[in-house]
Structures are given as structure tokens and as C-alpha cells.
Design a protein around this motif. Structure first.
Motif, PDB file in Angstrom:
ATOM      1  N   VAL A 125       1.001  -1.117  -0.118  1.00  0.00           N
ATOM      2  CA  VAL A 125      -0.141   0.001   0.024  1.00  0.00           C
ATOM      3  C   VAL A 125       1.283   1.060  -0.549  1.00  0.00           C
ATOM      4  O   VAL A 125       0.590   2.537  -0.917  1.00  0.00           O
ATOM      5  CB  VAL A 125      -0.542  -0.089   1.441  1.00  0.00           C
ATOM      6  CG1 VAL A 125      -1.472   1.624   1.261  1.00  0.00           C
ATOM      7  CG2 VAL A 125      -1.929  -0.970   1.181  1.00  0.00           C
ATOM      8  N   ALA A 126       1.988   0.944   0.894  1.00  0.00           N
ATOM      9  CA  ALA A 126       2.541   2.274   1.365  1.00  0.00           C
ATOM     10  C   ALA A 126       3.115   3.066  -0.862  1.00  0.00           C
ATOM     11  O   ALA A 126       3.478   4.215  -1.046  1.00  0.00           O
ATOM     12  CB  ALA A 126       4.004   1.781   1.867  1.00  0.00           C
ATOM     13  N   MET A 127       3.676   1.291  -1.504  1.00  0.00           N
ATOM     14  CA  MET A 127       4.421   1.906  -2.703  1.00  0.00           C
ATOM     15  C   MET A 127       4.023   2.263  -3.420  1.00  0.00           C
ATOM     16  O   MET A 127       3.811   2.955  -4.137  1.00  0.00           O
ATOM     17  CB  MET A 127       4.914   0.298  -3.044  1.00  0.00           C
ATOM     18  CG  MET A 127       6.016   0.131  -4.273  1.00  0.00           C
ATOM     19  SD  MET A 127       4.348   0.242  -5.533  1.00  0.00           S
ATOM     20  CE  MET A 127       3.519  -1.295  -4.982  1.00  0.00           C
ATOM     21  N   TRP A 128       2.372   1.578  -3.288  1.00  0.00           N
ATOM     22  CA  TRP A 128       1.073   1.864  -4.274  1.00  0.00           C
ATOM     23  C   TRP A 128       0.851   3.765  -3.878  1.00  0.00           C
ATOM     24  O   TRP A 128       0.605   4.592  -5.122  1.00  0.00           O
ATOM     25  CB  TRP A 128      -0.057   1.291  -4.130  1.00  0.00           C
ATOM     26  CG  TRP A 128      -1.015   1.186  -4.975  1.00  0.00           C
ATOM     27  CD1 TRP A 128      -0.579   2.398  -6.516  1.00  0.00           C
ATOM     28  CD2 TRP A 128      -1.653   0.483  -5.439  1.00  0.00           C
ATOM     29  NE1 TRP A 128      -2.133   2.458  -7.219  1.00  0.00           N
ATOM     30  CE2 TRP A 128      -2.741   1.420  -6.641  1.00  0.00           C
ATOM     31  CE3 TRP A 128      -2.795  -0.270  -4.298  1.00  0.00           C
ATOM     32  CZ2 TRP A 128      -4.058   0.651  -7.530  1.00  0.00           C
ATOM     33  CZ3 TRP A 128      -4.084  -0.742  -4.472  1.00  0.00           C
ATOM     34  CH2 TRP A 128      -4.501  -0.380  -6.060  1.00  0.00           C
ATOM     35  N   LEU A 129       0.455   3.820  -3.247  1.00  0.00           N
ATOM     36  CA  LEU A 129       0.591   5.009  -2.814  1.00  0.00           C
ATOM     37  C   LEU A 129       1.533   6.327  -3.349  1.00  0.00           C
ATOM     38  O   LEU A 129       1.165   7.506  -3.910  1.00  0.00           O
ATOM     39  CB  LEU A 129      -0.140   5.168  -0.889  1.00  0.00           C
ATOM     40  CG  LEU A 129      -0.269   7.004  -0.708  1.00  0.00           C
ATOM     41  CD1 LEU A 129      -1.927   8.151  -0.692  1.00  0.00           C
ATOM     42  CD2 LEU A 129      -0.233   6.879   1.268  1.00  0.00           C
ATOM     43  N   GLY A 130       2.416   6.028  -2.689  1.00  0.00           N
ATOM     44  CA  GLY A 130       3.918   6.995  -3.229  1.00  0.00           C
ATOM     45  C   GLY A 130       4.354   7.138  -4.772  1.00  0.00           C
ATOM     46  O   GLY A 130       4.607   8.286  -5.326  1.00  0.00           O
ATOM     47  N   PHE A 131       3.417   5.555  -5.651  1.00  0.00           N
ATOM     48  CA  PHE A 131       3.781   5.931  -6.324  1.00  0.00           C
ATOM     49  C   PHE A 131       2.927   6.997  -6.875  1.00  0.00           C
ATOM     50  O   PHE A 131       3.166   8.364  -8.260  1.00  0.00           O
ATOM     51  CB  PHE A 131       3.520   5.053  -7.468  1.00  0.00           C
ATOM     52  CG  PHE A 131       3.943   5.163  -8.873  1.00  0.00           C
ATOM     53  CD1 PHE A 131       5.188   4.989  -9.994  1.00  0.00           C
ATOM     54  CD2 PHE A 131       2.492   5.390  -9.672  1.00  0.00           C
ATOM     55  CE1 PHE A 131       4.956   5.015 -10.916  1.00  0.00           C
ATOM     56  CE2 PHE A 131       2.739   4.940 -11.567  1.00  0.00           C
ATOM     57  CZ  PHE A 131       3.881   5.028 -11.596  1.00  0.00           C
ATOM     58  N   GLY A 132       1.629   7.317  -6.688  1.00  0.00           N
ATOM     59  CA  GLY A 132       0.394   7.895  -6.748  1.00  0.00           C
ATOM     60  C   GLY A 132       1.129   9.590  -6.567  1.00  0.00           C
ATOM     61  O   GLY A 132       0.753  10.419  -7.572  1.00  0.00           O
ATOM     62  N   LEU A 133       1.803   9.942  -5.861  1.00  0.00           N
ATOM     63  CA  LEU A 133       1.550  10.834  -4.464  1.00  0.00           C
ATOM     64  C   LEU A 133       2.375  11.487  -6.257  1.00  0.00           C
ATOM     65  O   LEU A 133       1.996  13.174  -6.361  1.00  0.00           O
ATOM     66  CB  LEU A 133       2.068  10.584  -3.456  1.00  0.00           C
ATOM     67  CG  LEU A 133       0.785  10.463  -2.549  1.00  0.00           C
ATOM     68  CD1 LEU A 133       1.435  10.866  -1.201  1.00  0.00           C
ATOM     69  CD2 LEU A 133      -0.403  11.588  -3.033  1.00  0.00           C
TER      70      LEU A 133
END
Length: 457
Positions: free
Chosen positions: A74-82
Motif C-alpha cells: 500500500v505504501a509503495m502504491w500510494l507513493g507512486f500515485g502521489l
């Protein structure tokens, strides 16, 4: 609780892959899609095998391990999107313009340098090359020879930016580079080599010509890839069988039973998953975290030559940290199997405990920044996203060290000086590259759906 943890990890990754696969044609080139695929194809089968044999793990170790892996995803997915969706007008070193003539010769130099050390590598005895873990001269030659990849990716992007198909001065370097990549991926059966070759070709076509893979073909490829990725050992054993010809080995590889190997992975937990679960548990029980110092030790180990500075100095530069191998053997009777990995989830937890998912947040942010610049037409953005994608995927299977540290040290030490030399230092200039390499008048701009070729102006 164990089933909930397993289902949560599976659901997050299938959701991530599904959204990228069906929401838009270009989203399959974004890092979350690739990370989700490697998680579903490599980590999930081992996790399922671990669930069937959960009694081998300490209490709550299985569930806590998968909950942490889910948090990292989830952290990786969130970081990419941001970072990818962030709008910024600030100038970046990734958006530098290049003199095409200098860029060509810098890329050619990368290729020639790499070819020489590839020749040195292939000159080593076959028994050294057949080893699962390379050491000594093998690692040194592989380390130096890998610089040809920067040359290949750059020339590949230049080649795709112009309408001509027969460009001798590009092909003379690109063809041998492709042959080397093909050898590592197909003939040697290296999983990382396969990922790199696929990324170089597919992402190059996306950035260079906006060529997309049909969804049906992607689905078929995913099904085959998820089956094959866990049977890579069977394939490698066939391809490295020195007593048979290439034709015979290829025939055996095509007819091999990969399904049985994949079923074995589902029936018992893989060594890598066991490593992760036990080591994460040991870190949590001992409370001895390395707070990121493991990366310093790895940099010293990889980049400080003991032959030059001496073993004592090199050892003195390294910081003593907890030895989880000894603790695992002493307290739990668990031994690390040589030749296996322990996943990036393990080193993330080993650094900061449950807050270690910040490493995956940083990986997502980093890949999102590179992809944003790549989509805006930045040559360095495209080059680094293509080159770093394999290292970023290894954060799931191996370690976060390559994408966060060693990959960048390698780039800035061996490649960036040449790119810096190839920068365009003239305020106004004409394209200095030969007419047979790029014809700007025949290339559409990004406004018509094609990549922005301002990097070549």
C-alpha cells in the motif's frame, strides 16, 4: 487470522494489477502493475505454501509478516500515485537536453566498455559461470560489463524516435547488446535478465512510439509468466546442460513439465518466504533494528575493494549489526539456505520495524518521479525508469538496497559523467546528429500522441 492476512495481501495486489490492466491502456507500464505481477506470481504462491504449513513458524509470525507485506505494498502504491500525479513546473536535472552527436558517442563508449568485460566474463571457466552465486572475478566482470545497458537503452530510444528502420551506426551497437541480453535471459535462464529484457523492449516501445500491448495478449502473458516464474529453476537446469546442443536444450525446455514444479511451490512454502517470516520475527523479538545502517554496510561491501584498501580497513568501515543468521539457528533451529533471498520486506522491517514500510513509500515516490518525467519526454527520465524498473521489482523478491542505493551509485559513478559531457551547452543550436540517425521533419510531436522529441533538439 492467517487466512485474513493472506487474503488481504492477495486482494491488494490483485486490485493493483486489475486497475492498471483494465482502467487505461498506458497504466500497465506503471510500476505498481509490475510490482503487483511479481508479487502475485512469485510471493503469493510461497505465502500460500506457508499457510498450508503454518505450524513451522512461531506464533503469529505468519500473519504479522503478511500484514507487514500488505502495508509495504500500500505504501509503495500510494507513493507512486502521489509523485506521478504531482504537478510541478520546477526545473529538474532529469530534463536536461543533449547534443545528439555527443550522446551517440557516449552510448557507443558504454557499449564498447561493456563488450570488453562481457568478453572477459565469458572467458571464465564454465563451472564458475554455472554457479548459483557468483563471486570473485565473475562479480567484478559482471559489474563492469553491465554498463553496456545504458548504451543500449539510450540507442534504443534514439532509434525509436526516428522513422528509418535501417540505421547502421545505431544497429552496429544495438544488435550485439540485444544478443547479450537475450543470452542472459533465454540461454542462461536468469529471472532478472528476463525481466530486464522485457522491460527494455516493451517500455522502449511505449516511450518511443506509444506502442501498447493488447490486453488479451497481456492476460495470456501474465498467465504464462505466473506459471513459469516459479519453475525457472527447471528451465535454467535444462538450458545450462552443457552436454546437449542449443537446439536440443530449447526442445527440452519447450516440453518440460513446469506445472508440476509450480504445484510443489503451492504445497510447501518457498525458502525465500520462510526466510522473510523467520527474520522479521527475530527482528521484532530482539528489538535490534539496524535503522538503515545495513545499506551503509552493503555499499562498503560492494564498492570498497579490499585488494586496494586492505581487509582491515574495509572491515573497520563497516558497522557491527545484529546477526540474524546466528539468532535464527540458535533460538529457532532455522538456517538460511545458500542461494536464496529474504525479500525486501525483510530488510525494510529490519531497519525500522513496522515503520519500515517507509522504504516502499520512498520506492514508490522515486519510481513515480521517474515515470512522470519519462512521460513528459525526458530522456534521462525514460532511461532511468527503464533501467531501474528491474531493481524496483527486486524490492519484492530480494532487497530494497539496489533501488534505493546501489543502483544510483552505479549510475552516477559509471554513467552520469558521460551523460553530463553529452549535455547541450548551447542556448540555440541545430541538431548535430547525422541525417541518417534522426529526421525531425518526419516525426510527430507529443501533441499528436507521440513522445516529445524536444530532448533531441
Amino acid at each position: 487470522m492467517n487466512m485474513i492476512a493472506l487474503s488481504l495481501y492477495f486482494f491488494i495486489n490483485i486490485l493493483m494489477v486489475g486497475i492498471c490492466l483494465f482502467r487505461g491502456k498506458g497504466q500497465i507500464y506503471e510500476f505498481p502493475f509490475w510490482a503487483g505481477v511479481i508479487a502475485l506470481g512469485w510471493f503469493c504462491p510461497q505465502a500460500f505454501g506457508g499457510y498450508l504449513n503454518v505450524e513451522q513458524f512461531p506464533d503469529y509470525a505468519y500473519a504479522d509478516g503478511l500484514f507487514f507485506a500488505s502495508a509495504c505494498t500500500v505504501a509503495m502504491w500510494l507513493g507512486f500515485g502521489l509523485s506521478y500525479k504531482r504537478k510541478t513546473q520546477a526545473a529538474s536535472w532529469l530534463d536536461v537536453k543533449f547534443d545528439l552527436n555527443k550522446l551517440y558517442w557516449a552510448s557507443a563508449a558504454f557499449c564498447l566498455f561493456g563488450f570488453y568485460f562481457q568478453w572477459k566474463l565469458l572467458s571464465l571457466p564454465k563451472e564458475m559461470l554455472a554457479m548459483t552465486q557468483w563471486t570473485g572475478a565473475t562479480v567484478k566482470y559482471l559489474f563492469l560489463s553491465s554498463v553496456f545497458r545504458f548504451g543500449f537503452i539510450t540507442l534504443w530510444l534514439i532509434y525509436l524516435s526516428q522513422p528509418k528502420r535501417y540505421v547502421p551506426r545505431l544497429l552496429i551497437f544495438m544488435v550485439p547488446c540485444f544478443a547479450l541480453l537475450f543470452k542472459v535471459a533465454v540461454l542462461d535462464g536468469r529471472r532478472e535478465g528476463m525481466m530486464d529484457l522485457l522491460a527494455y523492449v516493451v517500455l522502449g516501445l511505449w516511450f518511443g512510439r506509444r506502442k501498447t500491448i493488447p490486453r488479451w495478449l497481456m492476460v495470456v502473458g501474465l498467465v504464462f509468466g505466473l506459471l513459469f516464474i516459479n519453475a525457472i529453476g527447471t528451465y535454467r537446469a535444462i538450458m545450462l546442460h552443457g552436454d546437449k546442443s542449443i537446439t536440443e536444450r530449447m526442445s527440452d525446455a519447450v516440453n518440460a513439465d513446469y506445472v508440476s514444479t509450480s504445484k510443489e511451490m503451492l504445497n510447501e512454502s518457498g525458502a525465500e518466504f520462510r526466510n522473510f517470516i523467520f527474520y522479521r520475527y527475530i527482528y521484532e523479538e530482539s528489538g535490534e533494528y539496524d535503522y538503515g545502517l545495513i545499506h551503509w554496510n552493503n555499499l562498503i561491501f560492494n564498492y570498497v575493494p579490499a585488494q586496494i584498501v586492505g581487509r582491515e580497513i574495509k572491515d573497520a568501515l563497516m558497522i557491527p549489526l545484529i546477526n540474524v543468521n546466528e539468532l535464527g539457528k540458535r533460538d529457532y533451529g532455522f538456517s538460511y539456505m545458500r542461494g536464496t533471498t529474504s525479500t525486501g520486506y525483510r530488510d525494510a522491517f529490519g531497519s525500522f520495524g513496522w515503520f519500515g514500510c517507509v522504504k516502499f513509500l520512498l520506492i514508490g515516490l522515486l519510481m513515480g518521479i521517474l515515470y512522470r518525467h519519462a512521460m513528459q519526454g525526458s530522456l534521462l527520465g525514460q532511461l532511468l525508469y527503464i533501467y531501474m524498473l528491474g531493481s524496483a521489482m527486486l524490492a519484492v523478491t530480494h532487497t530494497t538496497h539496489r533501488i534505493l542505493f546501489s543502483g544510483w551509485v552505479y549510475f552516477f559513478a559509471l554513467a552520469y559523467p558521460a551523460f553530463y559531457w553529452a549535455k547541450d551547452r548551447r542556448a540555440l543550436h541545430r541538431n548535430s546528429f547525422a541525417d541518417d540517425v534522426i529526421d525531425k521533419d518526419n516525426v510527430e510531436s507529443i501533441n499528436s500522441g507521440k513522445p516529445d522529441l524536444s530532448i533531441f533538439n
